[in-house]
Enzyme design. Structure first.
Site, PDB file in Angstrom:
ATOM      1  N   GLU A   1       0.883  -1.317   0.029  1.00 10.12           N
ATOM      2  CA  GLU A   1       0.144   0.034   0.031  1.00 10.12           C
ATOM      3  C   GLU A   1       0.907   1.235   0.042  1.00 10.12           C
ATOM      4  OE1 GLU A   1      -2.692  -0.552  -0.631  1.00 10.12           O
ATOM      5  OE2 GLU A   1      -4.036  -1.791   0.786  1.00 10.12           O
ATOM      6  N   SER A   2       0.172   2.459  -0.141  1.00  2.00           N
ATOM      7  CA  SER A   2       0.902   3.729  -0.058  1.00  2.00           C
ATOM      8  C   SER A   2       1.874   3.799   1.259  1.00  2.00           C
ATOM      9  CB  SER A   2      -0.191   4.818  -0.173  1.00  2.00           C
ATOM     10  OG  SER A   2      -0.898   4.815  -1.018  1.00  2.00           O
TER      11      SER A   2
END
Ligand code: F6R
Length: 496
Positions: free
Chosen positions: A167-168
């Site tokens: 994820e980010s």
């Protein structure tokens, strides 16, 4: 097929795209092209008597690819005996035979239909106890290394730019590990898990380092919904906020896109900024509208300077001054507005979007789910009815998904209370209700509902569809076709 060729002399596209992109007319032709690349690689490795190490993804994006690989196996004899695969990820915790498990997904989409050896595919184990995960992940990576690394890695991309479940915020050298899923990712997955509450919060994912070490990376993305993140990943800064942007630093990565997913790339969205173009009517309209939106100005207020300062001076030279172009586009837009979506009888208005004749039209509204019709085009729906057109609606589902279990229980007990109140003896209704309660109380996460519960849920959605028909003048609605996708159409306005 539109390749992102980079013009060495002008450096045009180089200014914008930092990863090679190939745009196809649609996802089906694109998937076939990727399948061909995979098949060619598998065959080359076979000829060399070597295993072919594939990194595989799940989700909606690779489904067409897997279908084509199955076809190549069945119809063209492509063998997977030398394929060794490593999947990117798995939800945690997750039973392998649960409907949403990636083990099940891979078996259903690919493995069960080709001759890959069961010991040759690897999918992170969703059943481990937490303390064993770190060692397991190290061993997963060690196995990949022992095979000489991944020859070809297939990727999809999340709305936040995730690859795998990185994820980010994931680092470029991140390892295979247990991760917490981003809210965006969980919301996207929640439709499969009947609600956010039941959507896993964690997953095991291959780290970015191993993805970056793959000899070839092919990321596939379809649909307009991906267009913004594609642009950010391909044209934006390399940042761990958008993990797919790390692929700018891979020397053999490609993004395979359909037209919609590519639609925000500069060369597609504003090609006049990239090269000399032929200004078609459609292009002029798009450019002028974009200019007005970017500058937050009404179209009629755009000036010559606005055109010149925003890469549209050739249009100005061709068709200017700005005043003339503005008026032209303004009139075109004005002519797209109508209060008569099916055409206006006796109107002498050739410029409007809908024909005046024939006056009465037969209209078929496709609504994937009950309520899509009324939510997304309720005004038009009602207008068409009121203006006397022959309107039909086709719901393309049995409706049983996306209804909460608690709703099914509520409606079940309503039926029983109703019977009791009015002295209606109906043992069968009670038994169905009891069976539904028993099932739902013991239901495992993402287990498929028993038939009775599916029917109850379907009826709830059917009721919603019925409410729509009341809003849109039920008496004049021609027909409602229910469950068009799965069963024979049921022209059943009268019994709705
Ligand atoms: C799946 C995976 C994810 C998906 C991504 C896009 O194994 O690793 O990164 O590729 O979330 O999902 P879809 O293809 O469903 O849009």
């Amino acid at each position: 097929m539109l390749k992102s060729g980079i013009d060495k002399a002008t450096g045009f596209e180089k200014r914008f795209e930092n990863i090679g992109t190939v745009v196809f007319e649609n996802s089906s032709t694109a998937s076939k092209a990727v399948a061909k690349e995979l098949a060619d690689l598998i065959r080359v490795k076979q000829a060399q008597k070597q295993p072919c190490i594939l990194g595989l993804a799940t989700g909606s994006s690779p489904k067409g690819l897997y279908a084509e690989l199955v076809r190549l196996h069945k119809e063209e004899g492509l063998s997977f005996k030398n394929v060794i695969s490593f999947n990117l990820d798995e939800y945690y915790p997750m039973e392998p035979d649960s409907v949403n498990s990636y083990v099940r997904f891979m078996k259903e989409q690919l493995f069960n239909h080709v001759d890959i050896l069961p010991e040759n595919y690897h999918i992170p184990d969703g059943l481990l106890s937490k303390k064993d995960i770190a060692d397991y992940c190290d061993a997963y990576e060690a196995k990949i290394e022992a095979m000489g690394g991944i020859d070809l890695q297939i990727l999809g991309i999340g709305g936040n730019g995730h690859i795998g479940f990185n994820e980010s915020g994931s680092l470029q050298n991140s390892k295979t590990r247990l991760v917490a899923l981003d809210h965006i990712t969980r919301v996207a997955a929640s439709k499969d898990f009947s609600g956010l509450e039941k959507t896993p919060r964690t997953a095991i994912t291959l780290g970015i380092r191993k993805i970056m070490e793959a000899k070839r990376v092919v990321l596939m993305a379809w649909g307009e919904g991906k267009s913004n993140i594609i642009r950010t990943s391909v044209e934006g800064q390399v940042t761990n906020q958008v993990p797919a942007s790390f692929l700018q630093e891979h020397d053999n990565a490609v993004f395979i896109l359909d037209k919609e997913a590519s639609s925000e790339l500069t060369r597609i969205n504003t090609p006049w900024l990239v090269e000399q173009i032929e200004w078609t009517d459609k292009m002029i309209r798009k450019a002028v509208l974009g200019l007005a939106q970017d500058l937050k100005k009404p179209i009629l207020m755009l000036t010559d300077a606005d055109y010149i300062e925003n890469g549209m001076s050739d249009l100005l030279a061709d068709s200017g001054p700005a005043y003339d172009i503005n008026i032209l586009i303004f009139n075109k837009l004005q002519n797209t507005i109508t209060g008569w979506p099916g055409g206006k009888p006796n109107a002498e208005d050739g410029k409007r979007p809908e024909r005046a004749v024939p006056v009465k039209k037969r209209v078929l509204i496709f609504s994937p789910h009950p309520d899509d019709d009324i939510i997304s085009m309720g005004g038009t729906f009602i207008r068409l009815q009121q203006q006397g057109h022959e309107v039909h609606v086709a719901y393309q589902t049995s409706g049983n998904i996306a209804v909460a279990d608690s709703e099914a229980l509520r409606f079940g007990s309503f039926v029983c209370d109703y019977n009791e109140k009015f002295g209606i003896k109906n043992i069968e209704a009670e038994n169905i209700h009891k069976k539904a309660i028993k099932f739902l109380e013991n239901k495992k996460d993402s287990e498929i509902d028993i038939a009775e519960v599916r029917y109850i849920k379907g009826l709830i959605r059917k009721g919603e569809a019925r409410s729509t028909s009341h809003f849109v003048d039920y008496q004049t609605l021609k027909s409602i076709l229910w469950n068009c996708r799965f069963t024979k159409q049921e022209p059943s306005r009268k019994n709705l």
